[in-house]
Design a protein around this motif. Structure first.
Motif, PDB file in Angstrom:
ATOM      1  N   HIS A   1     118.702  33.385  42.695  1.00 35.48           N
ATOM      2  CA  HIS A   1     118.820  34.381  43.765  1.00 35.48           C
ATOM      3  C   HIS A   1     119.764  33.922  44.880  1.00 35.48           C
ATOM      4  O   HIS A   1     119.401  33.943  46.056  1.00 35.48           O
ATOM      5  CB  HIS A   1     117.437  34.674  44.352  1.00 35.48           C
TER       6      HIS A   1
ATOM      7  N   LEU B   1     120.188  36.250  47.886  1.00 35.37           N
ATOM      8  CA  LEU B   1     119.035  36.527  48.737  1.00 35.37           C
ATOM      9  C   LEU B   1     118.566  35.320  49.523  1.00 35.37           C
ATOM     10  O   LEU B   1     118.091  35.458  50.649  1.00 35.37           O
ATOM     11  CB  LEU B   1     117.851  37.018  47.879  1.00 35.37           C
TER      12      LEU B   1
ATOM     13  N   THR C   1     113.856  41.616  48.467  1.00 36.94           N
ATOM     14  CA  THR C   1     113.468  40.239  48.180  1.00 36.94           C
ATOM     15  C   THR C   1     113.483  40.051  46.667  1.00 36.94           C
ATOM     16  O   THR C   1     113.682  41.005  45.909  1.00 36.94           O
ATOM     17  CB  THR C   1     112.061  39.935  48.720  1.00 36.94           C
ATOM     18  N   ALA C   2     113.216  38.829  46.233  1.00 38.19           N
ATOM     19  CA  ALA C   2     113.195  38.585  44.794  1.00 38.19           C
ATOM     20  C   ALA C   2     112.065  39.335  44.106  1.00 38.19           C
ATOM     21  O   ALA C   2     112.207  39.766  42.959  1.00 38.19           O
ATOM     22  CB  ALA C   2     113.059  37.071  44.531  1.00 38.19           C
TER      23      ALA C   2
END
Length: 333
Positions: A23, A26, A326-327
């Motif tokens: 990620h 992010l 978000t993830a």
């Protein structure tokens, strides 16, 4: 013990490396001390929302770092509280000048370490507030807590307060919203199997093939009652009834229903249980306006589930619906 690991002592560090690679848009991951921060932090003029806890509960908390939710998360060792220096490092990375709100689950180590960090941060003239969530209705005290444990309601708190901070709410409003959620959210979980902490190498408790544990904690703590296995209708009722009675919830209430897997429960069973819960709530005249279903607060590979109810009003509903990226949670962006 069969796990996809190399060495129990390096599980968290290697997982953080993988999370950073998965990620990069992010997250920004620091490994010593371990901090997961949103990639664009610090956001100037925004209240920073920070949480954390032992690893093994993924995606909580690192999976909820990003726009519209947490600014940073502090991952401890598996089922072990993060240290004060981790929290200090998180504040340094994400403090945008509008103050910091620490979201802490009610476990003794978490509370003490976040309090210590808050005192140290305040000495650097950072305005910091702390809220402690204790939504588990299973027990008054456990080996880990003084009072009720903080469990799956934490996700709902982080989402709602994170949305308010993203919209520009000041520290007073963010703290007030957090306390409002804490006052209106309740949870209860059960386990069909125990989990195995990597550095321990054996299950945290023993269950016979025809038994389940009601009221377990997310660290693999035994629950308040061990019972013979029952059909799904009965299991869901045993979770839902204490939650409804505790607040209490009543006919006409608007709620968010969160049906959570403890890590090893497949979605086919989780959706089945969620459907039963919605039916039981409808029979009581309780209106399910928002829903969340999935493995969001886990206990390693534990087979089991928890139910969380949050009493909604227009303000909380609007903040729940607000964009998040978000993830683990993502909508509206």
């Amino acid at each position: 013990m069969k796990k996809i690991i190399n060495d129990p002592s390096t599980v968290v560090d290697e997982a953080l490396q993988g999370m950073a690679l998965a990620h990069p848009d992010l997250l920004r991951v620091q490994r010593d001390p371990a901090v997961i921060a949103r990639a664009d932090a610090p956001v100037r003029g925004k209240v920073a929302i920070i949480s954390g806890g032992g690893s093994g509960h993924e995606p909580m908390h690192g999976g909820f770092v990003g726009a519209g939710m947490l600014d940073a998360a502090c991952p401890g060792a598996v089922f072990t509280s993060p240290t004060p220096d981790q929290v200090q490092a998180a504040v340094e990375q994400v403090n945008g000048g509008a103050g910091v709100l620490l979201v802490v689950k009610n476990y003794t180590g978490d509370v003490l370490n976040f309090e210590t960090a808050a005192e140290l941060v305040a000495m650097d003239d950072v305005e910091v507030r702390t809220v402690v969530i204790d939504d588990d209705v299973a027990v008054k005290d456990s080996l880990y807590t003084a009072g009720r444990r903080g469990v799956a309601g934490t996700v709902l708190l982080e989402k709602i307060v994170g949305a308010a901070a993203e919209q520009g709410a000041d520290l007073d409003r963010c703290e007030a919203l957090a306390r409002k959620v804490i006052a209106n959210v309740r949870s209860l979980g059960l386990a069909l199997t125990a989990c195995t902490v990597p550095h321990v190498g054996q299950p945290s408790f023993e269950l016979a093939d025809d038994e389940y544990e009601l009221g377990i904690g997310i660290h693999g703590e035994p629950g308040r009652e061990r019972r013979q296995m029952e059909p799904a209708d009965d299991l869901v009722r045993r979770l839902l009834d204490p939650v409804l009675e505790d607040l209490p919830f009543a006919a006409g209430d608007r709620v968010l229903l969160f049906t959570n897997s403890m890590g090893g429960t497949p979605l086919v069973e989780l959706y089945l249980a969620h459907g039963i819960a919605e039916k039981l709530l409808a029979e009581r005249g309780i209106v399910v306006e928002r829903r969340l279903v999935g493995p969001y607060v886990t206990s390693l590979e534990m087979q089991g589930m928890s139910l969380t109810l949050l009493k909604l009003d227009d303000e909380l509903t609007e903040l729940w619906d607000a964009p998040v990226r978000t993830a683990a949670l993502r909508w509206g962006m």
